[in-house]
Design an enzyme around this catalytic site. Structure first.
Site, PDB file in Angstrom:
ATOM      1  N   HIS A 307       0.859  -1.198   0.000  1.00 53.22           N
ATOM      2  CA  HIS A 307       0.000   0.000   0.000  1.00 53.22           C
ATOM      3  C   HIS A 307       0.883   1.232   0.000  1.00 53.22           C
ATOM      4  O   HIS A 307       1.923   1.263   0.653  1.00 53.22           O
ATOM      5  CB  HIS A 307      -0.903   0.011   1.244  1.00 53.22           C
ATOM      6  CG  HIS A 307      -1.998   1.029   1.157  1.00 53.22           C
ATOM      7  ND1 HIS A 307      -1.797   2.362   1.417  1.00 53.22           N
ATOM      8  CD2 HIS A 307      -3.288   0.911   0.792  1.00 53.22           C
ATOM      9  CE1 HIS A 307      -2.936   3.008   1.255  1.00 53.22           C
ATOM     10  NE2 HIS A 307      -3.856   2.156   0.866  1.00 53.22           N
ATOM     11  N   ASP A 364      -7.741  -4.602  -0.740  1.00 55.84           N
ATOM     12  CA  ASP A 364      -8.280  -4.909  -2.078  1.00 55.84           C
ATOM     13  C   ASP A 364      -8.170  -6.398  -2.389  1.00 55.84           C
ATOM     14  O   ASP A 364      -9.010  -6.968  -3.086  1.00 55.84           O
ATOM     15  CB  ASP A 364      -7.514  -4.107  -3.146  1.00 55.84           C
ATOM     16  CG  ASP A 364      -7.668  -2.625  -2.965  1.00 55.84           C
ATOM     17  OD1 ASP A 364      -6.647  -1.907  -3.048  1.00 55.84           O
ATOM     18  OD2 ASP A 364      -8.795  -2.181  -2.697  1.00 55.84           O
TER      19      ASP A 364
HETATM   20  C1  MLT Z   1      -8.199   4.200  -0.091  1.00 55.48           C
HETATM   21  O1  MLT Z   1      -8.726   3.542   0.812  1.00 55.48           O
HETATM   22  O2  MLT Z   1      -8.654   5.257  -0.559  1.00 55.48           O
HETATM   23  C2  MLT Z   1      -6.964   3.606  -0.694  1.00 55.48           C
HETATM   24  O3  MLT Z   1      -6.286   2.832   0.257  1.00 55.48           O
HETATM   25  C3  MLT Z   1      -6.046   4.607  -1.340  1.00 55.48           C
HETATM   26  C4  MLT Z   1      -5.508   5.703  -0.472  1.00 55.48           C
HETATM   27  O4  MLT Z   1      -5.818   5.820   0.708  1.00 55.48           O
HETATM   28  O5  MLT Z   1      -4.737   6.503  -1.049  1.00 55.48           O
END
Ligand code: MLT
Length: 428
Positions: A307, A364
């Site tokens: 992430h 995800d």
């Molecule tokens: C989200 O939950 O929006 C994703 O993990 C992406 C992010 O936080 O940049």
């Protein structure tokens, strides 16, 4: 005592105020930098630039912390419900019983969509991606409820718009899915709760035969909670920027849906299943693809691992992994893609290469597996993300508008041609 950063430019020293957030985050306030120095800052992609202060969500990527209005995501996922979390994000506090009943009733009564809006579906091609449909219809809500374009923040009017949006998004989402299959739509049955109603509208059983599966309902409720907000991610920042022009909430959320559609943002869970399908089509040899992932020249990238913000682990993934196992065990799903996913997960959690590079399964990875296990098609995965993120978008929009923030208008550093004169075409 106030703290300052000192900046020396062209022999002159300036003092810039430092602000410290309630969780100890530090920022240099450059609001007056251009007026003071004539300089702007440049931070393409805003990786080091805060666009706002906010009291909605706190996350710490290094520690794997995620709090909604101060409440740890672990506690909310275990003890709360998606609609209660929606209330918390939007209004800033957990609701009393009466406040929640008013909020939930206001949503439950507004799940129907204007029949003229339903006719819009007939204009989309049968293979229209549901995210394109959702982005169009979210903004179209402002044409069916023209009062929404009023920029004034009358609390009752705002709460009505919020209730309409939260109520109708699942209906529009389910109808987008039915439309993509050429199936007739199912109308909402308000005897069901929010998640049950969505599942009913999606899976077209005669209502008298529809019995919600509590394990599936619980897993989806948790998934929506986990996706409800994530501070200034791409789509939330989009909602804030679009909303800063004082366009309707519906159109600002439409911008968020479009941003989330991108494969680098909300499309990641769809990419996970497409990766699993590719491995399956290739014969299902997980080890082969693990080695390809380690080979930078292979062009193969493991989707659903690591992430950009969480450096050690995604707290949401740890929670949804449990729900994922529960759903697979309860439904007794025997799906080769899910078997491949579990082998990938096992390798990624134990292979030193992935452990050292912090390529752990993220939210995800697991969300795509759950959606597939309960029969939600791949092209609806990002729509599920949008249904979850909706209260976060609304909370971020409401905070931006309530704080009376100005229209967003970033500056730039021009790197194109300097002044030059027009040359008639015959002389070029
Ligand atoms: C989200 O939950 O929006 C994703 O993990 C992406 C992010 O936080 O940049």
């Amino acid at each position: 005592m106030s703290k300052f950063a000192e900046l020396t430019l062209d022999g002159k020293t300036y003092q810039l105020p430092v602000i410290v957030g309630t969780e100890g985050e530090h920022a240099i306030d450059i609001t007056k930098l251009r007026d003071m120095t004539g300089y702007i800052t440049l931070d393409t992609g805003y990786k080091n630039t805060g666009s706002t202060t906010s009291a909605v969500t706190f996350l710490d990527g290094e520690q794997g912390i995620l709090h909604y209005r101060g409440y740890p995501i672990e506690q909310l996922a275990e003890k709360s419900t998606f609609l209660e979390v929606a209330y918390l994000l939007i209004h800033g506090e957990l609701p009393t019983k009466e406040q929640f009943e008013v909020f939930e009733r206001g949503i439950r009564r507004r799940t129907l969509v204007n029949e003229d809006m339903r006719k819009i579906f007939d204009g989309f091609p049968v293979n229209a991606h549901p995210m394109g449909v959702m982005a169009a219809l979210a903004s179209a809500l402002a044409t069916f409820y023209p009062g929404a374009i009023d920029p004034n923040l009358d609390p009752d009017a705002i709460n009505l718009r919020i209730a309409r949006l939260i109520a109708k998004m699942p209906t529009l989402a389910a109808w987008a899915y039915k439309n993509s299959n050429g199936h007739p739509v199912n109308y909402p049955q308000n005897k069901f709760n929010y998640i049950e109603n969505f599942l009913y509208m999606m899976f077209s059983l005669p209502v008298e035969e529809y019995t919600p599966d509590p394990v599936v309902v619980d897993a989806l409720d948790k998934l929506l909670i986990l996706h409800a907000d994530h501070e200034q991610n791409c789509s939330a920042s989009t909602v804030r920027l679009v909303g800063s022009s004082q366009v309707s909430l519906y159109s600002a959320v439409s911008g968020g849906i479009s941003s989330l559609w991108g494969p680098l943002h909300g499309g990641a869970n769809q990419e996970v299943l497409e990766m699993l399908e590719a491995i399956h089509q290739d014969g299902g040899n997980v080890d082969k693809f693990i080695e390809k992932a380690k080979d930078k020249n292979s062009g193969f990238r493991l989707m659903g691992f690591g992430h950009r913000v969480y450096k050690n682990f995604d707290p949401r993934a740890k929670i949804i992994k449990v729900a994922c196992d529960n759903v697979l065990n309860k439904l007794g799903v025997n799906d080769p893609l899910l078997e491949i996913a579990k082998k990938l997960e096992e390798r990624a959690l134990n292979d030193p290469y992935f452990v050292e590079k912090k390529l752990y399964p993220n939210v995800d990875f697991y969300s795509g597996i759950i959606y597939k296990a309960i029969g939600i098609p791949t092209n609806m995965f990002t729509v599920m993300f949008a249904l979850g993120r909706l209260p976060g978008w609304i909370a971020q929009w409401l905070e931006m508008r309530t704080d009376k923030q100005p229209i967003g208008r970033p500056r730039q550093i021009y790197t194109g041609h300097t002044k030059r004169d027009y040359v008639p075409m015959e002389q070029r």
